[in-house]
Enzyme design. Structure first.
Site, PDB file in Angstrom:
ATOM      1  N   CYS A   1      46.919 -42.996  70.280  1.00 22.03           N
ATOM      2  CA  CYS A   1      46.128 -43.265  71.482  1.00 22.03           C
ATOM      3  C   CYS A   1      45.998 -44.749  71.786  1.00 22.03           C
ATOM      4  O   CYS A   1      46.012 -45.146  72.954  1.00 22.03           O
ATOM      5  CB  CYS A   1      44.755 -42.610  71.376  1.00 22.03           C
ATOM      6  SG  CYS A   1      43.718 -43.245  70.034  1.00 22.03           S
TER       7      CYS A   1
ATOM      8  N   CYS B   1      40.929 -40.995  62.188  1.00 22.17           N
ATOM      9  CA  CYS B   1      39.979 -40.745  63.278  1.00 22.17           C
ATOM     10  C   CYS B   1      39.234 -39.438  63.057  1.00 22.17           C
ATOM     11  O   CYS B   1      38.008 -39.363  63.215  1.00 22.17           O
ATOM     12  CB  CYS B   1      40.714 -40.723  64.616  1.00 22.17           C
ATOM     13  SG  CYS B   1      39.618 -40.537  66.044  1.00 22.17           S
TER      14      CYS B   1
END
Length: 354
Positions: A200, A103
């Site tokens: 997440c 990410c």
């Protein structure tokens, strides 16, 4: 006069909010930006996660309080392709990926970075606990955060000189307790907000359940011992990672650990702790922070997963990768994880364990 224009990556948490506050106080012109990365339908989870609608609103409230412009950037498709799909593919191959590094590399310091440039920003800032400094010759250095419990230099190893020269990390010299105190003293809505500890998009920590939701079918297979003898049946290779001891369901008279995962043969090998020892390993996609590939062996320390202790090693650059020799005791090397190399408090590079 403002010191420059900064795009502040705001997750809605206290760290990125205090980052924005400190930069505003220091005289920077700040723009807040939150990346929308997924929705609950795509990840099949109703538990609270970071990057949720509530997080976006918290980030917006902080930006409003600080008098900053604020925008939400929709990167759901990019996140799906470059992070979630890679995560699923790696686990299905018996490897152990780190989606936070993916990410940072592909979303935060690629797509968001380009957005900052398009907005005319001179810098980008994040709430990571790490530090960047510049030496007398103009070289930028990535260093550990002052708070050892919060240090996040490991997940930033892919940053090049181009990134480091335009990156601001105001929290690198602070302890977490100081950050919360600053947030409280300045009335930020998320001063006591709970931190997200899990990946997440898998907030319940059930990686196997997530992979099955994404269409990966668990195929039971053989547990093998070090001699190749069958000692039991596993539930599917993506339930396991190198170094795992708990949850194996084996009764072998002594503790055993996962020492090898063979996706092609659909086998998981187990053995005693000493079977995890590694004398050398290789990494692919090697990044050197200085943007210079060393011609000679490099003495350093390696961290082979986020919270691992550092171990002395000797690194030999080999094309786009490197060969790493253990100088100290090294074990539980999981293919797919990042090996990050340090000299003192400085990150000198890293790569993906082959």
């Amino acid at each position: 006069m403002a010191k420059g224009k900064v795009l502040v990556a705001m997750s809605g948490g206290v760290d990125s909010s205090v980052t924005a506050l400190l930069l505003r106080q220091a005289g920077y012109e700040c723009v807040g930006a939150t990346m929308r990365l997924y929705d609950s339908i795509r990840i099949n989870c109703n538990k609270p996660t970071c990057c949720s609608v509530d997080d976006v609103e918290d980030a917006r409230k902080v930006a409003d309080r600080l008098g900053m412009p604020f925008t939400v950037l929709d990167y759901r498709d990019e996140f799906e392709e470059q992070v979630i799909d890679r995560f699923v593919d790696e686990y299905a191959r018996g490897r152990t990926p780190n989606p936070c590094i993916l990410c940072n590399r592909h979303l935060k310091f690629d797509h968001l970075w380009h957005a900052a440039e398009q907005m005319g920003c001179d810098f980008m800032a994040t709430g990571h606990y790490a530090q960047v400094d510049r030496d007398g010759e103009g070289m930028f250095h990535l260093r550990c955060g002052l708070d050892p419990k919060k240090d996040q230099s490991y997940v930033l190893y892919t940053l090049s000189q181009r990134h480091l020269s335009h990156l601001l990390l105001p929290l690198g010299g602070l302890q977490k307790a100081e950050v919360r105190r600053i947030a409280e003293e300045n009335g930020l809505v998320n001063a006591r907000k709970r931190e997200s500890q899990d990946i997440c998009f898998v907030p319940d920590g059930d990686y196997a359940g997530f992979l099955e939701f994404r269409g990966v079918t668990a195929q039971p297979g053989a547990f093998l011992d070090g001699d190749g003898a069958v000692v039991g049946e596993h539930r599917g290779i993506f339930h396991y990672t190198i170094g795992q001891r708990k949850g194996l369901g084996l009764a072998m008279g002594a503790p055993v650990y996962v020492t090898r995962i063979d996706a092609q043969a659909n086998t998981v090998t187990v053995g005693p702790r000493e079977a995890l020892a590694v004398q050398e390993f290789s990494v692919d996609d090697m990044v050197w922070t200085a943007d210079v590939v060393p011609a000679d062996a490099v003495e350093a320390e390696v961290r082979t997963h986020y919270h691992a202790r550092r171990v002395p090693v000797r690194i030999y650059a080999q094309g786009a990768g490197a060969r790493v020799e253990a100088v100290g005791e090294l074990g539980a090397i999981a293919p797919g994880q990042a090996a990050v190399f340090y000299q003192g408090d400085e990150v000198i590079g890293g790569g993906t364990i082959r």
